[in-house]
Scaffold this active site. Sequence first.
Site, PDB file in Angstrom:
ATOM      1  CG  ASP A  97      24.359   6.728  20.086  1.00  0.00           C
ATOM      2  OD1 ASP A  97      24.539   7.207  21.202  1.00  0.00           O
ATOM      3  OD2 ASP A  97      24.232   5.496  19.888  1.00  0.00           O
ATOM      4  CE  LYS A 125      22.323   8.767  23.656  1.00  0.00           C
ATOM      5  NZ  LYS A 125      21.816   7.375  23.549  1.00  0.00           N
ATOM      6  CB  VAL A 147      16.801  10.026  24.618  1.00  0.00           C
ATOM      7  CG1 VAL A 147      17.677  10.415  25.788  1.00  0.00           C
ATOM      8  CG2 VAL A 147      17.543  10.163  23.293  1.00  0.00           C
ATOM      9  CG  ASP A 153      11.238   4.837  16.282  1.00  0.00           C
ATOM     10  OD1 ASP A 153      10.191   5.502  16.240  1.00  0.00           O
ATOM     11  OD2 ASP A 153      11.821   4.401  15.280  1.00  0.00           O
TER      12      ASP A 153
HETATM   13  P1  IMP Z   1      24.646   6.478  15.403  1.00  0.00           P
HETATM   14  O1  IMP Z   1      24.911   5.911  14.040  1.00  0.00           O
HETATM   15  O2  IMP Z   1      25.145   5.569  16.482  1.00  0.00           O
HETATM   16  O3  IMP Z   1      25.143   7.887  15.565  1.00  0.00           O
HETATM   17  O4  IMP Z   1      23.103   6.485  15.653  1.00  0.00           O
HETATM   18  C1  IMP Z   1      22.315   6.973  14.711  1.00  0.00           C
HETATM   19  C2  IMP Z   1      20.868   6.641  14.852  1.00  0.00           C
HETATM   20  O5  IMP Z   1      20.552   5.722  15.890  1.00  0.00           O
HETATM   21  C3  IMP Z   1      20.155   7.925  15.206  1.00  0.00           C
HETATM   22  O6  IMP Z   1      19.875   8.689  14.066  1.00  0.00           O
HETATM   23  C4  IMP Z   1      18.913   7.390  15.865  1.00  0.00           C
HETATM   24  O7  IMP Z   1      17.942   7.121  14.884  1.00  0.00           O
HETATM   25  C5  IMP Z   1      19.361   6.115  16.549  1.00  0.00           C
HETATM   26  N1  IMP Z   1      19.650   6.379  17.964  1.00  0.00           N
HETATM   27  C6  IMP Z   1      20.842   6.573  18.545  1.00  0.00           C
HETATM   28  N2  IMP Z   1      20.727   6.800  19.868  1.00  0.00           N
HETATM   29  C7  IMP Z   1      19.399   6.760  20.124  1.00  0.00           C
HETATM   30  C8  IMP Z   1      18.624   6.938  21.325  1.00  0.00           C
HETATM   31  O8  IMP Z   1      19.110   7.188  22.439  1.00  0.00           O
HETATM   32  N3  IMP Z   1      17.284   6.805  21.169  1.00  0.00           N
HETATM   33  C9  IMP Z   1      16.685   6.549  19.983  1.00  0.00           C
HETATM   34  N4  IMP Z   1      17.379   6.392  18.831  1.00  0.00           N
HETATM   35  C10 IMP Z   1      18.713   6.484  18.911  1.00  0.00           C
END
Ligand code: IMP
Length: 189
Positions: A97, A125, A147, A153
Amino acid sequence: MQELIPEAAIQRRIEELADDINRDYADVGLLYLVIVLRGGCFFGIDLAKRLKMPVRLDYIRVTSYSGDMSTGVVSLVSDIKTDIRDHPVLVIDDIVDTGFTMGWILQFLALKRPGSVRVAAFLDKPSRREYDVRLDYVGFVVPNVFVAGYGLDGLDDTMANIPRIMALGEFEGEVRVPTRQESFPSAPA
Ligand code: IMP
Ligand code: MG
């Protein structure tokens, strides 16, 4: 709430990714898989079952997320137990994300001096990216919407067991499968 990716499409796509990985690692005797908990477990196991080479399976658990707001603060909950020094490692997670979580994991694992590291992300994403990470294998590129399902989750942590990907809320754009060149620029065409 709306279905974004049906179960059959997920399984078909994982077969394609496994084919790519089997080809790319054909000469590797033993591949070290590091599945990121909790979200990466469904994808990681489904992918691992389709790999042809012997693998060593391990897990890392980090936390970075509260509700649907990424904090950018990542902390280690549980480290891998395997010695990955000089070995090829494939890190497997559910979704990239902002990129903070995967960026942190890659820096952390690099301290262990693995032979090589690549990343497989079930979902990407890119519209939310704040920290640039190279994703070698991507299942689907998704629009900017929260999502859930297939290990991810949803609200109240109750949706991980749904075998398809659901979108929680309104969004613009659509799901697409990235080309091999896009997710892995050095790949053969
Ligand atoms: P990031 O550090 O922002 O890239 O997000 C990492 C973690 O956040 C992912 O491995 C997911 O566990 C959680 N996450 C991010 N976006 C979503 C989503 O849309 N739905 C559920 N979990 C998310
Ligand atoms: Mg995750």
